[in-house]
Design a protein around this motif. Structure first.
Motif, PDB file in Angstrom:
ATOM      1  N   ALA A  19       0.828  -1.207   0.000  1.00 37.44           N
ATOM      2  CA  ALA A  19       0.000   0.000   0.000  1.00 37.44           C
ATOM      3  C   ALA A  19       0.864   1.260   0.000  1.00 37.44           C
ATOM      4  O   ALA A  19       0.537   2.251  -0.667  1.00 37.44           O
ATOM      5  N   TRP A  20       1.980   1.227   0.733  1.00 35.21           N
ATOM      6  CA  TRP A  20       2.900   2.368   0.779  1.00 35.21           C
ATOM      7  C   TRP A  20       3.421   2.704  -0.617  1.00 35.21           C
ATOM      8  O   TRP A  20       3.349   3.839  -1.071  1.00 35.21           O
ATOM      9  N   TYR A  21       3.927   1.703  -1.316  1.00 35.69           N
ATOM     10  CA  TYR A  21       4.508   1.966  -2.637  1.00 35.69           C
ATOM     11  C   TYR A  21       3.452   2.350  -3.663  1.00 35.69           C
ATOM     12  O   TYR A  21       3.697   3.193  -4.529  1.00 35.69           O
ATOM     13  N   ALA A  22       2.266   1.769  -3.585  1.00 32.09           N
ATOM     14  CA  ALA A  22       1.182   2.152  -4.495  1.00 32.09           C
ATOM     15  C   ALA A  22       0.801   3.619  -4.270  1.00 32.09           C
ATOM     16  O   ALA A  22       0.621   4.381  -5.226  1.00 32.09           O
ATOM     17  N   ALA A  23       0.701   4.015  -3.019  1.00 29.70           N
ATOM     18  CA  ALA A  23       0.351   5.403  -2.708  1.00 29.70           C
ATOM     19  C   ALA A  23       1.490   6.358  -3.046  1.00 29.70           C
ATOM     20  O   ALA A  23       1.258   7.472  -3.528  1.00 29.70           O
ATOM     21  N   LEU A  24       2.715   5.922  -2.835  1.00 34.98           N
ATOM     22  CA  LEU A  24       3.877   6.757  -3.149  1.00 34.98           C
ATOM     23  C   LEU A  24       3.973   7.009  -4.654  1.00 34.98           C
ATOM     24  O   LEU A  24       4.298   8.116  -5.084  1.00 34.98           O
ATOM     25  N   ALA A  25       3.653   6.013  -5.452  1.00 39.70           N
ATOM     26  CA  ALA A  25       3.746   6.128  -6.906  1.00 39.70           C
ATOM     27  C   ALA A  25       2.768   7.148  -7.476  1.00 39.70           C
ATOM     28  O   ALA A  25       3.006   7.704  -8.551  1.00 39.70           O
ATOM     29  N   THR A  26       1.699   7.417  -6.743  1.00 40.49           N
ATOM     30  CA  THR A  26       0.694   8.380  -7.215  1.00 40.49           C
ATOM     31  C   THR A  26       0.588   9.609  -6.314  1.00 40.49           C
ATOM     32  O   THR A  26      -0.290  10.442  -6.522  1.00 40.49           O
TER      33      THR A  26
ATOM     34  N   ASP B 237      -0.551   9.752  -3.368  1.00 39.67           N
ATOM     35  CA  ASP B 237      -1.878   9.690  -2.761  1.00 39.67           C
ATOM     36  C   ASP B 237      -1.789  10.123  -1.300  1.00 39.67           C
ATOM     37  O   ASP B 237      -1.481   9.339  -0.405  1.00 39.67           O
ATOM     38  N   ARG B 238      -2.046  11.391  -1.073  1.00 35.92           N
ATOM     39  CA  ARG B 238      -1.888  11.976   0.250  1.00 35.92           C
ATOM     40  C   ARG B 238      -2.743  11.303   1.313  1.00 35.92           C
ATOM     41  O   ARG B 238      -2.277  11.045   2.417  1.00 35.92           O
ATOM     42  N   ALA B 239      -3.988  11.027   0.988  1.00 39.23           N
ATOM     43  CA  ALA B 239      -4.890  10.417   1.971  1.00 39.23           C
ATOM     44  C   ALA B 239      -4.373   9.040   2.391  1.00 39.23           C
ATOM     45  O   ALA B 239      -4.333   8.722   3.580  1.00 39.23           O
ATOM     46  N   LYS B 240      -3.964   8.232   1.426  1.00 37.26           N
ATOM     47  CA  LYS B 240      -3.491   6.887   1.744  1.00 37.26           C
ATOM     48  C   LYS B 240      -2.166   6.937   2.493  1.00 37.26           C
ATOM     49  O   LYS B 240      -1.986   6.229   3.487  1.00 37.26           O
ATOM     50  N   LEU B 241      -1.219   7.772   2.028  1.00 35.55           N
ATOM     51  CA  LEU B 241       0.065   7.887   2.729  1.00 35.55           C
ATOM     52  C   LEU B 241      -0.152   8.339   4.171  1.00 35.55           C
ATOM     53  O   LEU B 241       0.441   7.788   5.094  1.00 35.55           O
ATOM     54  N   GLY B 242      -1.010   9.322   4.361  1.00 33.64           N
ATOM     55  CA  GLY B 242      -1.301   9.803   5.710  1.00 33.64           C
ATOM     56  C   GLY B 242      -1.906   8.729   6.595  1.00 33.64           C
ATOM     57  O   GLY B 242      -1.604   8.646   7.787  1.00 33.64           O
ATOM     58  N   SER B 243      -2.738   7.862   6.007  1.00 30.95           N
ATOM     59  CA  SER B 243      -3.377   6.807   6.798  1.00 30.95           C
ATOM     60  C   SER B 243      -2.410   5.675   7.133  1.00 30.95           C
ATOM     61  O   SER B 243      -2.655   4.917   8.065  1.00 30.95           O
TER      62      SER B 243
END
Length: 125
Positions: free
Chosen positions: A19-26, A28-34
């Motif tokens: 999930a970290w790398y998927a969010a980092l690639a885009t 994705d502030r909401a996901k990274l923050g969560s």
């Protein structure tokens, strides 16, 4: 039979790391923050940078521009309890870099992420 059903540390941490790398690639502030604990620390040791969660989140505008058109590939090297070590290839449009990253994950949240560049390209990935 119960031993066969037990998670290894790598399997237990895999969803958070993925999930970290998927969010980092885009960016994705909401996901990274969560994914980050409130007191999380991000360290880019080769750059001499250490960030709190708030500082990391504030840097995402710059990161979003840098990651546009990039891909990030990763694989878990090892996992021992709360600590998981990953090799990640950051393939940017103009260059690529290979990093070794250590995650300390507790209760499903990233407490610590340490990043060290190990190669100026991803040939060894």
């Amino acid at each position: 039979m119960l031993l066969c059903l037990a998670y290894t540390p790598a399997i237990a941490q895999q969803p958070v790391v993925d999930a970290w790398y998927a969010a980092l690639a885009t960016a994705d502030r909401a996901k990274l923050g969560s994914l980050l604990a409130a007191d999380a620390r991000i360290r880019m040791t080769d750059l001499g940078v250490e960030q709190t969660k708030a500082e990391f989140m504030d840097s995402l505008d710059e990161w979003e521009a840098a990651v546009k058109g990039a891909t990030i590939r990763h694989r878990i090297e090892s996992s021992d309890g709360a600590v998981t070590t990953v090799v990640a290839c950051y393939d940017f449009p103009a260059n690529d870099v290979l990093l070794r990253e250590m995650f300390r994950i507790e209760a499903g949240l990233i407490q610590e992420n340490n990043q060290d560049a190990i190669a100026e390209n991803c040939e060894a990935y």
